[in-house]
Motif scaffolding. Structure first.
Motif, mmCIF file in Angstrom:
data_model
loop_
_atom_site.group_PDB
_atom_site.id
_atom_site.type_symbol
_atom_site.label_atom_id
_atom_site.label_comp_id
_atom_site.label_asym_id
_atom_site.label_seq_id
_atom_site.Cartn_x
_atom_site.Cartn_y
_atom_site.Cartn_z
ATOM 1 N N PHE A 194 13.779 -1.090 -32.911
ATOM 2 C CA PHE A 194 13.496 -2.238 -32.049
ATOM 3 C C PHE A 194 13.814 -1.906 -30.594
ATOM 4 C CE2 PHE A 194 14.138 -4.410 -36.110
ATOM 5 C CZ PHE A 194 13.092 -5.319 -36.106
ATOM 6 N N ALA A 195 13.029 -2.479 -29.697
ATOM 7 C CA ALA A 195 13.351 -2.489 -28.273
ATOM 8 C C ALA A 195 13.900 -3.866 -27.941
ATOM 9 C CB ALA A 195 12.109 -2.196 -27.428
ATOM 10 N N TYR A 196 14.838 -3.912 -27.003
ATOM 11 C CA TYR A 196 15.502 -5.168 -26.656
ATOM 12 C C TYR A 196 15.360 -5.445 -25.163
ATOM 13 C CZ TYR A 196 17.741 -4.837 -31.229
ATOM 14 O OH TYR A 196 17.975 -4.759 -32.584
ATOM 15 N N GLN A 197 15.261 -6.713 -24.828
ATOM 16 C CA GLN A 197 15.230 -7.112 -23.432
ATOM 17 C C GLN A 197 15.889 -8.477 -23.288
ATOM 18 O OE1 GLN A 197 11.296 -7.113 -21.689
ATOM 19 N NE2 GLN A 197 12.088 -6.679 -19.650
ATOM 20 N N ARG A 198 16.704 -8.638 -22.256
ATOM 21 C CA ARG A 198 17.374 -9.914 -22.024
ATOM 22 C C ARG A 198 16.626 -10.698 -20.960
ATOM 23 N NH1 ARG A 198 23.506 -10.684 -19.837
ATOM 24 N NH2 ARG A 198 22.418 -10.824 -17.843
ATOM 25 N N GLY A 199 16.333 -11.940 -21.262
ATOM 26 C CA GLY A 199 15.713 -12.835 -20.291
ATOM 27 C C GLY A 199 16.776 -13.696 -19.636
ATOM 28 N N ASP A 200 16.905 -13.586 -18.321
ATOM 29 C CA ASP A 200 17.835 -14.415 -17.560
ATOM 30 C C ASP A 200 17.044 -15.543 -16.912
ATOM 31 O OD1 ASP A 200 20.105 -12.734 -18.050
ATOM 32 O OD2 ASP A 200 19.305 -11.332 -16.571
ATOM 33 N N ILE A 201 17.354 -16.777 -17.262
ATOM 34 C CA ILE A 201 16.600 -17.917 -16.742
ATOM 35 C C ILE A 201 16.887 -18.110 -15.260
ATOM 36 C CG2 ILE A 201 16.374 -20.436 -16.855
ATOM 37 C CD1 ILE A 201 16.649 -20.255 -19.849
#
Length: 211
Positions: A194-201
């Protein structure tokens, strides 16, 4: 067995709600109620006092022109939030439109959120998504963390625990960050596939719901 049955009902409802959000404008079939958005956000700001993260989130909405142009009606009894969130990753193509808060009533009143690229990662270490809410009708308010998510394809949302805001018009804003993942070939960089990415609102999702 009873728990499995509840899980199936929850998954069906959450998946259907998320799919409907993509297709619909956010209005339910029942009679809508009117919302004074600028006044509601000002009151939500007062309810956030003492929680610095919530205060900063609502401050962003105070200056957001979308609040002025949002629909003046809130569908009854539950719906997607009228103002979507924006984030640093958007839906995977760079900063921009990210996703929506939701209000759900399956096993009780709770908030949910869906959006971003891929699916919601089961491990949210290093991220935290919250909602600050205020019942305009009775003055109840609070903040809740989004913690409930099942690691299956059908579960497209992350949810708060069941809460009791009481009857009336509830205004709420979702803020914080959330990990997403999607399948990729196994490699030294992606040992679990898996690749992961964090979304910061960057701009919270704002909504009003009549409970």
């Amino acid at each position: 067995m009873r728990t499995q049955g509840l899980a199936r009902r929850l998954l069906t409802t959450f998946a259907a709600t998320a799919a409907a959000t993509v297709l619909l404008t956010g209005h339910a079939a029942s009679e809508p109620a009117r919302v004074d958005w600028p006044a509601a956000v000002q009151q939500l700001r007062q309810a956030a006092i003492g929680n610095l993260d919530a205060e900063r989130a609502v401050d962003l909405l105070l200056d957001d022109p979308r609040v002025e142009t949002a629909t003046r009606e809130a569908a009854l009894p539950a719906q997607p939030f009228q103002v979507p969130a924006e984030s640093t990753i958007g839906r995977g193509g760079g900063p921009g439109l990210y996703g929506n808060g939701l209000a759900l009533s399956v096993d009780g009143f709770r908030f949910a959120f869906f959006g971003g690229p891929g699916t919601i990662a089961p491990n949210q270490t290093g991220a935290r998504l919250d909602v600050v809410w205020l019942n305009l009708s009775n003055g109840r308010s609070g903040t809740e963390q989004f913690t409930e998510h099942m690691d299956v394809i059908a579960d497209t949302t992350i949810r708060t625990r069941v809460i009791d805001p009481g009857p009336g018009m509830v205004v709420a804003a979702v803020y914080g960050n959330l990990w997403h993942r999607w399948p990729v070939p196994v490699s030294p960089q992606n040992p679990d596939g898996f690749a992961y990415q964090r979304g910061d609102i960057t701009i919270p999702s704002l909504g009003a719901i009549y409970n």
